[in-house]
Design a protein around this motif. Structure first.
Motif, PDB file in Angstrom:
ATOM      1  N   LEU A 211       0.841  -1.191   0.000  1.00 33.18           N
ATOM      2  CA  LEU A 211       0.000   0.000   0.000  1.00 33.18           C
ATOM      3  C   LEU A 211       0.882   1.248   0.000  1.00 33.18           C
ATOM      4  O   LEU A 211       1.931   1.287   0.623  1.00 33.18           O
ATOM      5  CB  LEU A 211      -0.913   0.007   1.228  1.00 33.18           C
ATOM      6  N   GLY A 212       0.467   2.281  -0.712  1.00 30.39           N
ATOM      7  CA  GLY A 212       1.240   3.511  -0.787  1.00 30.39           C
ATOM      8  C   GLY A 212       1.013   4.421   0.402  1.00 30.39           C
ATOM      9  O   GLY A 212       0.139   4.190   1.243  1.00 30.39           O
ATOM     10  N   ALA A 213       1.827   5.468   0.465  1.00 33.92           N
ATOM     11  CA  ALA A 213       1.674   6.451   1.536  1.00 33.92           C
ATOM     12  C   ALA A 213       0.365   7.221   1.369  1.00 33.92           C
ATOM     13  O   ALA A 213      -0.112   7.437   0.261  1.00 33.92           O
ATOM     14  CB  ALA A 213       2.855   7.416   1.538  1.00 33.92           C
ATOM     15  N   GLY A 214      -0.207   7.644   2.498  1.00 35.16           N
ATOM     16  CA  GLY A 214      -1.446   8.418   2.486  1.00 35.16           C
ATOM     17  C   GLY A 214      -2.521   7.774   3.328  1.00 35.16           C
ATOM     18  O   GLY A 214      -2.287   6.800   4.054  1.00 35.16           O
ATOM     19  N   ALA A 215      -3.737   8.333   3.251  1.00 32.53           N
ATOM     20  CA  ALA A 215      -4.873   7.842   4.030  1.00 32.53           C
ATOM     21  C   ALA A 215      -5.576   6.717   3.274  1.00 32.53           C
ATOM     22  O   ALA A 215      -5.758   6.795   2.050  1.00 32.53           O
ATOM     23  CB  ALA A 215      -5.849   8.977   4.320  1.00 32.53           C
ATOM     24  N   HIS A 216      -5.981   5.672   4.009  1.00 32.17           N
ATOM     25  CA  HIS A 216      -6.607   4.503   3.400  1.00 32.17           C
ATOM     26  C   HIS A 216      -7.900   4.157   4.145  1.00 32.17           C
ATOM     27  O   HIS A 216      -7.991   4.332   5.364  1.00 32.17           O
ATOM     28  CB  HIS A 216      -5.659   3.307   3.436  1.00 32.17           C
TER      29      HIS A 216
ATOM     30  N   VAL B 106     -17.623   0.844   6.432  1.00 29.69           N
ATOM     31  CA  VAL B 106     -16.407   1.419   5.870  1.00 29.69           C
ATOM     32  C   VAL B 106     -16.043   2.665   6.665  1.00 29.69           C
ATOM     33  O   VAL B 106     -16.899   3.508   6.935  1.00 29.69           O
ATOM     34  CB  VAL B 106     -16.580   1.772   4.379  1.00 29.69           C
ATOM     35  N   ALA B 107     -14.746   2.766   7.056  1.00 26.11           N
ATOM     36  CA  ALA B 107     -14.228   3.979   7.701  1.00 26.11           C
ATOM     37  C   ALA B 107     -13.218   4.608   6.752  1.00 26.11           C
ATOM     38  O   ALA B 107     -12.106   4.103   6.585  1.00 26.11           O
ATOM     39  CB  ALA B 107     -13.582   3.643   9.043  1.00 26.11           C
ATOM     40  N   GLU B 108     -13.625   5.684   6.083  1.00 28.48           N
ATOM     41  CA  GLU B 108     -12.756   6.344   5.117  1.00 28.48           C
ATOM     42  C   GLU B 108     -11.578   7.019   5.820  1.00 28.48           C
ATOM     43  O   GLU B 108     -11.749   7.689   6.836  1.00 28.48           O
ATOM     44  CB  GLU B 108     -13.537   7.395   4.317  1.00 28.48           C
ATOM     45  N   GLY B 109     -10.366   6.819   5.261  1.00 29.18           N
ATOM     46  CA  GLY B 109      -9.185   7.492   5.797  1.00 29.18           C
ATOM     47  C   GLY B 109      -8.828   7.100   7.217  1.00 29.18           C
ATOM     48  O   GLY B 109      -8.168   7.859   7.916  1.00 29.18           O
ATOM     49  N   ALA B 110      -9.239   5.901   7.657  1.00 31.08           N
ATOM     50  CA  ALA B 110      -9.023   5.512   9.054  1.00 31.08           C
ATOM     51  C   ALA B 110      -7.580   5.110   9.343  1.00 31.08           C
ATOM     52  O   ALA B 110      -7.142   5.126  10.492  1.00 31.08           O
ATOM     53  CB  ALA B 110      -9.954   4.354   9.423  1.00 31.08           C
ATOM     54  N   LEU B 111      -6.819   4.731   8.302  1.00 32.01           N
ATOM     55  CA  LEU B 111      -5.426   4.308   8.496  1.00 32.01           C
ATOM     56  C   LEU B 111      -4.531   5.130   7.578  1.00 32.01           C
ATOM     57  O   LEU B 111      -4.745   5.175   6.368  1.00 32.01           O
ATOM     58  CB  LEU B 111      -5.271   2.821   8.175  1.00 32.01           C
ATOM     59  N   THR B 112      -3.522   5.797   8.171  1.00 31.12           N
ATOM     60  CA  THR B 112      -2.573   6.601   7.407  1.00 31.12           C
ATOM     61  C   THR B 112      -1.223   5.908   7.386  1.00 31.12           C
ATOM     62  O   THR B 112      -0.698   5.527   8.430  1.00 31.12           O
ATOM     63  CB  THR B 112      -2.420   8.007   8.021  1.00 31.12           C
TER      64      THR B 112
END
Length: 279
Positions: free
Chosen positions: A101-106, A119-125
């Motif tokens: 997985l790339g850098a950023g929010a997932h 679904v939790a948008e942007g829950a893991l950076t």
């Protein structure tokens, strides 16, 4: 009183059955993802997904038994499925973050056996290697910072004994063991290897060693920071000749963890990664 309780459960089940199936139940809700940030492609790092979910129940009136129909579940990070190492249908799923997985929010997605999803948008950076996602903690022990060298100045022509009549060039004798530590005296901290699996809320011993030109003079303390959960005590010391021995207790969900040590000048070090299991 027991039959009255079963009657209430039976009414709830009948209300569900009349709607035609589990699709009448509300979808689950993700209430948190821990940790919320990790380095990109960190090896075998786990995340804990905490969720709320409602389930159907079956009632056997003759045996006066209630059977809650709870199953397992699956977890994705974006479109990549994560390997679930533990699933508690009452609200906890532990999964290993997929590599690549790339850098950023997932986004983190949870699916129950009956098909309901959350679904939790942007829950893991995920952050690039070497980049800090959060500001370093403020350390309570600021120590004493000496901007100039407090050691004596002696004049010597050679490596022999100095005296007042010697007209050689001034030489810095350097600070002694009792002089305050200065920035640059300690350059890093190294943990002795933490072997095997450790148990949450059960004490174990660690050793942290100072590195640098005055490592043997270090008698201060260092802060301890856990990669997940908490560690007590949060500060260990005083150290003895640069060696800091301590007995600690960690509290975190099952998974891989490591420790960081940081002194009052911001100099730090990291332990090896080891497994933590529940008590």
């Amino acid at each position: 009183m027991k039959r009255a309780g079963l009657g209430l459960v039976g009414t709830a089940l009948l209300a569900w059955a009349c709607t035609g199936g589990p699709e009448s139940l509300p979808p689950p809700t993700i209430v948190g993802v821990e940790p919320a940030s990790l380095p990109v492609n960190a090896k075998d790092e786990d995340v804990t997904v905490r969720f709320d979910a409602r389930y159907a129940v079956a009632v056997d009136y003759g045996a006066e038994k209630v059977d809650a129909r709870m199953g397992s579940g699956r977890v994705w990070v974006d479109d990549q499925e994560a390997a679930v190492t533990r699933f508690d249908p009452t609200g906890v799923a532990i999964a290993t973050v997929p590599r690549g997985l790339g850098a950023g929010a997932h986004a983190v997605r949870l699916r129950l056996d009956d098909g309901r999803e959350a679904v939790a948008e942007g829950a893991l950076t995920l952050s690039p290697p070497g980049k800090e996602d959060v500001d370093p903690p403020i350390l309570a022990d600021g120590g004493v910072l000496i901007a100039t060298d407090g050691g004596p100045i002696e004049q010597c022509r050679d490596a022999g004994v100095c005296n007042e009549e010697d007209g050689g060039e001034p030489q810095d004798a350097g600070p002694g063991p009792e002089d305050p530590m200065r920035e640059g005296d300690i350059t890093a901290y190294v943990f002795d290897s933490i072997e095997g699996t450790r148990v949450s809320k059960v004490a174990f011993d660690i050793t942290v060693r100072a590195q640098g030109p005055r490592a043997e003079h270090f008698q201060g303390s260092v802060e301890l920071i856990a990669s997940r959960g908490t560690v007590k005590p949060a500060k260990i010391g005083p150290c003895d000749a640069g060696v800091c021995d301590a007995t600690i207790v960690m509290d975190a969900p099952a998974g891989n963890v490591h420790l960081n040590a940081v002194d009052s000048f911001g100099v730090g070090g990291e332990s090896n990664t080891f497994r933590l299991e529940p008590k």
